[in-house]
Design an enzyme around this catalytic site. Structure first.
Site, short mmCIF file in Angstrom:
data_model
loop_
_atom_site.label_atom_id
_atom_site.label_comp_id
_atom_site.label_asym_id
_atom_site.label_seq_id
_atom_site.Cartn_x
_atom_site.Cartn_y
_atom_site.Cartn_z
N SER A 15 0.20 -0.10 2.51
CA SER A 15 0.55 -0.57 3.84
C SER A 15 -0.13 -1.86 4.19
O SER A 15 0.22 -2.69 5.38
CB SER A 15 0.42 0.53 5.16
OG SER A 15 -0.84 1.02 4.94
N ASP A 32 -3.85 4.01 -3.22
CA ASP A 32 -2.49 3.87 -3.19
C ASP A 32 -1.98 3.11 -4.52
O ASP A 32 -2.67 1.94 -4.69
CB ASP A 32 -1.74 3.18 -1.87
CG ASP A 32 -0.76 4.11 -1.22
OD1 ASP A 32 -0.50 5.24 -1.76
OD2 ASP A 32 -0.22 3.54 -0.18
N GLU A 69 6.16 12.01 4.53
CA GLU A 69 6.47 11.04 5.67
C GLU A 69 7.90 10.95 6.18
O GLU A 69 8.91 11.34 5.35
CB GLU A 69 6.29 9.64 4.98
CG GLU A 69 6.51 8.31 5.91
CD GLU A 69 6.05 7.08 5.42
OE1 GLU A 69 5.25 7.08 4.28
OE2 GLU A 69 6.21 5.85 6.11
N1 MHF Z 1 2.18 -0.67 10.37
C1 MHF Z 1 2.70 0.30 9.32
N2 MHF Z 1 2.55 1.51 9.67
C2 MHF Z 1 3.49 2.32 8.81
O1 MHF Z 1 3.35 3.68 9.28
C3 MHF Z 1 3.81 1.68 7.42
C4 MHF Z 1 3.81 0.59 7.39
N3 MHF Z 1 3.04 -0.32 8.07
N4 MHF Z 1 4.25 0.08 6.11
C5 MHF Z 1 4.66 0.96 5.01
C6 MHF Z 1 5.41 2.14 5.63
C7 MHF Z 1 6.51 1.64 6.41
N5 MHF Z 1 6.64 2.65 7.42
C8 MHF Z 1 7.67 2.79 8.30
C9 MHF Z 1 8.30 1.52 8.84
C10 MHF Z 1 9.25 1.68 9.87
C11 MHF Z 1 9.61 2.81 10.41
C12 MHF Z 1 10.62 2.74 11.52
O2 MHF Z 1 11.12 1.73 12.11
N6 MHF Z 1 11.11 4.15 11.89
C13 MHF Z 1 11.84 4.11 13.20
C14 MHF Z 1 13.21 4.80 12.74
C15 MHF Z 1 13.85 4.07 11.97
C16 MHF Z 1 15.18 4.76 11.86
O3 MHF Z 1 15.53 5.80 11.91
O4 MHF Z 1 16.33 3.93 11.14
C17 MHF Z 1 11.22 5.36 14.17
O5 MHF Z 1 11.39 5.21 15.30
O6 MHF Z 1 10.44 6.22 13.64
C18 MHF Z 1 8.97 3.96 9.79
C19 MHF Z 1 8.07 3.84 8.92
C20 MHF Z 1 5.66 3.59 7.26
N7 MHF Z 1 4.67 2.67 6.76
C1 KIV Z 2 1.32 5.57 5.51
C2 KIV Z 2 0.59 5.85 4.45
C3 KIV Z 2 1.02 7.52 4.06
C4 KIV Z 2 0.69 5.08 3.27
O1 KIV Z 2 1.21 5.36 2.29
C5 KIV Z 2 0.27 3.81 3.37
O2 KIV Z 2 -0.43 3.38 4.42
O3 KIV Z 2 0.47 2.95 2.62
MG MG Z 3 1.57 3.71 1.01
#
Ligand code: MHF
Ligand code: KIV
Ligand code: MG
Length: 269
Positions: A49, A87, A185
């Protein structure tokens, strides 16, 4: 600062078994490693991330192994007692178990105590290959950001009965292959709780409910310094009177330990 005993796999397993919640955060450098460690964080994940929060990329896919090695080294220098997970980035473990070994060994030599890789099914033989040769592995199921293109977006995984059944099967295969930790996740709370109670290894949730053995968040998300929209599972720990970064991290640790975070209605699926 109070000296803490170095974290170990056995201790993490004991915490899981006794229901003592595991507090994990991502960490990418020595300054934060030292701060997180002092604040009582049990596990620091050098997450890919960093592609999003440090590099300003829109996904984790462009992150290189060399970049992960560099940040793992930085974290290892600041760390006092926390467990460090490195990671494995995209294109560092998919081609073969041999490729995975070279990549995992690079993170291990940089100071990671364990490596994490995304996916189920095809990953079980890779996990076995690494574990048999001496590198502990954390698996990662549910929303796997490196394969977000195939998944069709950052969506909850394992909602349908068939998808839930497949995830349970993959988790069992990963445990049988020797995985000693699992990150879940964006998984429905009920499914994550069931996996936590049946697998026999610590299950760390991110958007997976309070029933997991522990929680993880991206550091910059919980400190509210990530630009743009945050996923629903994020809580801003700077809000509500935290006077410092150190205090916000302490609150995170204490809320995870007390099962006050996450709240299913606010942060769950
Ligand atoms: N800053 C950051 N935080 C993270 O948690 C994260 C990263 N980057 N980069 C790698 C992945 C990508 N992740 C993500 C990115 C976007 C959503 C997101 O937009 N979720 C929305 C729902 C989207 C949908 O259902 O279409 C939410 O409201 O949870 C979730 C996890 C988790 N990880
Ligand atoms: C969100 C966690 C589980 C991760 O894989 C990351 O930070 O890259
Ligand atoms: Mg990761």
């Amino acid at each position: 600062m109070t000296e803490r005993k170095p974290m170990s796999l056995q201790r993490l397993l004991d915490m899981h078994a006794s229901g003592d919640k595991i507090a994990m955060l991502t960490c990418y450098d020595a300054a934060f490693a030292s701060l997180l460690d002092d604040a009582g964080v049990d596990v620091m994940l050098v997450g890919d991330s960093l592609g999003n929060v440090l590099q300003g990329q829109t996904s984790t896919v462009p992150v290189s192994l060399d970049e992960m090695v560099y940040h793992t080294r930085c974290v290892a220098r600041g760390r006092k007692s926390a467990w460090i997970i490195g990671d494995l980035p995209f294109d560092s473990y998919q081609a073969s178990p041999q490729e995975a070994w070279k990549s995992a060994a690079a993170l291990f030599k940089a100071g990671a105590h364990m490596v994490k890789l995304e996916g189920g099914g095809w990953t079980a033989p890779v996990v076995r290959f690494l574990v048999e040769r001496g590198i502990p592995v954390c698996a990662h199921l549910g929303l796997t950001p490196q394969t977000v293109t195939m998944l069709g977006g950052y969506k909850v995984q394992g909602r349908e009965e068939a998808a839930a059944a497949l995830m349970k099967q993959q988790a069992q295969e990963l445990v049988a292959a020797g995985a000693q930790m699992l990150v879940l996740e964006m998984v429905p709370s009920a499914l994550a709780t069931e996996l936590t109670q049946t697998l026999g290894i610590p299950v760390i949730g991110i958007g997976a409910g309070v029933g997991c053995s522990g929680q993880v968040l991206v550091l910059h998300d919980m400190l509210d310094v990530t630009p743009g929209r945050r996923p629903r599972f994020v809580k801003n720990f700077m809000q509500g009177g935290a006077g410092s970064v150190q205090e916000a991290v302490r609150r995170y640790v204490s809320e995870v330990k007390a099962q006050a975070f996450p709240q299913d209605e606010l942060h769950g699926y």
